[in-house]
Motif scaffolding. Structure first.
Motif, short mmCIF file in Angstrom:
data_model
loop_
_atom_site.label_atom_id
_atom_site.label_comp_id
_atom_site.label_asym_id
_atom_site.label_seq_id
_atom_site.Cartn_x
_atom_site.Cartn_y
_atom_site.Cartn_z
N ALA A 143 -2.81 -5.81 -5.93
CA ALA A 143 -1.77 -5.97 -4.70
C ALA A 143 -0.58 -5.46 -4.97
O ALA A 143 0.00 -4.79 -4.31
N HIS B 156 1.27 -1.80 -3.37
CA HIS B 156 2.80 -2.57 -2.45
C HIS B 156 3.29 -1.40 -1.61
O HIS B 156 3.50 -1.09 -0.06
N THR C 135 -1.71 -7.62 2.27
CA THR C 135 -0.29 -7.86 1.18
C THR C 135 0.27 -7.18 1.91
O THR C 135 1.71 -6.86 1.61
N HIS D 66 4.04 -7.58 3.33
CA HIS D 66 5.72 -8.35 2.22
C HIS D 66 6.86 -7.52 2.79
O HIS D 66 7.96 -8.08 1.89
N ASN E 204 -4.67 -14.92 3.01
CA ASN E 204 -3.81 -14.75 0.99
C ASN E 204 -2.93 -15.00 1.80
O ASN E 204 -1.76 -13.55 1.06
N LEU F 56 -0.09 -13.04 -0.99
CA LEU F 56 1.14 -12.55 -0.24
C LEU F 56 2.48 -12.77 -1.32
O LEU F 56 3.70 -12.03 -1.40
N VAL G 91 3.23 -11.54 -4.09
CA VAL G 91 3.88 -10.15 -4.74
C VAL G 91 5.62 -9.73 -3.77
O VAL G 91 5.99 -9.08 -3.94
#
Length: 484
Positions: A304, A308, A364, A368, A389, A393, A396
């Motif tokens: 992730a 990102h 994510t 983000h 999730n 997140l 991240v």
């Protein structure tokens, strides 16, 4: 493996050796013992063929069990035997694998008659010396007998003492046999803080196209392990492995951020700082307010984090205000890039992700930035925190921001988001999701396929945000709205 099971390993080794079949503990167990690290598994290699091993166990070690049938037969075809000890518990996996000394004997041919290097043909041999020649790195090619004597035919101990990752024999030959070894070289060097010898590094950079032969499943497993190591990301990038596999990341060393928001420098510098902080936290070197694992597979957070900012290179625009770039809505572009090119439905993804993992990383990547940090409307925030999730997140967002100025707002933002989440959880308990509600939605709104899930999510948002008192009321609201 417990002490009792270890005793059984040595009993098996002694019995085979006395019968004329030299038998050793090999590979990673010997390496980790010399490094004084915990040993997870013992790998055993012997001069006995599977047939000789089976006969010996049945005639001399009646309390041991040589396993046949099913997966065991497939393993035997690769000259690896599965054995259970006297204390084996029914229903548990086999206790140990015993490999016959092997040499490479070419490759199976594909449908066009061309040798397929992903399917090597193996042939039994009687000497440890021959077996060692086909192993990957010198530090993994040492053996130990049941008396604790180390047999080192490739100077593995010296490389271990000097902290060097070196292939057994010519690097290009080892990598041609199995390109996964190119990534494993990075894994071992970053895990143990060793350096790769120059010939090994050169062979990797010269043969990046061999990475294309690695299956998406193995690519996922091996790369994920490297990304969890300190300096793992930068080594994978600097060797050219990541830019080759993920072409969207090419050129990130030249994309400089606005120093006001990213004093660490370029997109590459941001990744390095973020991954090294994550790796340190994952190893328990310091405490962080988020979980580094617990999201499914242990490497999911690493992936992730990697995806990102994958949208930054394609969204980069030179700023007229300074020597840096802007990356407007890179999170939206990035989530699309990931879903289309790497997600579970992507036709030619080099990396395997399940459907649930695809949804997690898409969420994510998309959420983000502004959604996580700036959303204030109750409905939007409810949708954010109610996602399965959400914790991933938060992790991240934390590692993305903690090493730069935005990190100082973390505590206040999390206090706000957790407050909303507590309200959502309270409503979820007071108004549980009805059994069979999906069918009720499909029938009530006359929907099929993905439209059902979309409608259910809209109704969930209405209930959890407090706009509707119940799922039934929210469904009726949707029905009335449809009728106009």
């Amino acid at each position: 493996m417990g002490l009792e099971s270890t005793d059984y390993v040595f009993e098996l080794m002694d019995s085979l050796t006395e019968a004329g079949y030299p038998t050793y503990i090999v590979g990673g167990a010997v390496r980790d013992m010399l490094l004084e690290r915990p040993i997870k598994d013992l790998d055993v290699a012997t001069a006995a063929t599977p047939e000789e091993l089976q006969e010996h166990i049945e005639n001399n070690l009646q309390n041991f069990t040589y396993i046949t049938g099913g997966e065991a037969d497939k393993s035997i075809s690769n000259l690896v035997s599965l054995v259970n000890f006297p204390n084996h518990k029914k229903g548990q996996p086999h206790d140990i694998e015993v490999a016959t000394f092997r040499i490479d004997a070419g490759y199976e041919k594909d449908e066009n008659g061309i040798p397929d290097r992903t399917r090597p043909l193996l042939k039994a041999t009687k000497t440890l010396e021959e077996d060692v020649k086909r192993r990957d790195f010198t530090i993994n090619a040492m053996a130990m007998d049941s008396s604790g004597n180390i047999i080192d035919l490739v100077n593995g101990q010296q490389d271990l003492e000097n902290g060097v990752i070196r292939t057994v024999g010519k690097p290009s030959s080892r990598f041609a046999e199995d390109p996964v070894r190119m990534i494993r070289a990075v894994r071992f060097s970053t895990r143990y803080k060793f350096r790769m010898d120059s010939a090994t590094r050169k062979a990797i950079t010269n043969h990046l196209d061999w990475l294309d032969r690695i299956s998406p499943e193995r690519m996922r497993s091996e790369l994920g392990q490297v990304l969890m190591n300190t300096h793992g990301f930068e080594e994978l990038y600097d060797l050219g492995i990541l830019p080759h596999i993920m072409i969207e990341l090419e050129g990130i060393k030249t994309l400089r951020h606005n120093p006001k928001y990213h004093p660490e420098g370029t997109v590459y510098d941001h990744y390095v700082a973020m991954f090294n902080e994550y790796a340190g936290a994952n190893r328990g070197l310091y405490e962080v307010p988020v979980k580094t694992q617990g999201y499914g597979k242990e490497d999911l957070l690493a992936w992730a984090l990697l995806f990102h900012d994958i949208g930054k290179p394609m969204s980069a625009e030179s700023s007229p205000k300074g020597d840096w770039f802007t990356f407007y809505e890179h999170e939206l572009l990035g989530s699309t890039i990931f879903y289309d090119n790497y997600g579970s439905k992507a036709k030619d993804s080099p990396i395997h992700f399940s459907k649930n993992e695809t949804m997690a990383i898409t969420y994510t990547t998309k959420s983000h930035m502004a959604m996580f940090w700036d959303a204030k409307k109750f409905g939007k925030v409810t949708k954010l925190v109610a996602d399965d999730n959400f914790e991933l997140l938060t992790a991240v967002a934390y590692f993305d921001a903690n090493h730069r100025p935005k990190g100082k707002y973390w505590d206040d933002r999390m206090e706000f988001l957790k407050g909303i989440r507590n309200e959502v959880e309270a409503r979820s308990k007071a108004e549980p999701y009805p059994k069979g509600f999906g069918k009720m939605v499909a029938d009530g709104l006359n929907l099929q396929g993905p439209e059902i899930g979309e409608a259910v999510n809209r109704i969930k948002e209405l209930v959890l945000s407090g706009q509707m008192p119940s799922y039934e009321a929210a469904l009726q609201y949707e029905i009335d709205k449809m009728k106009g």
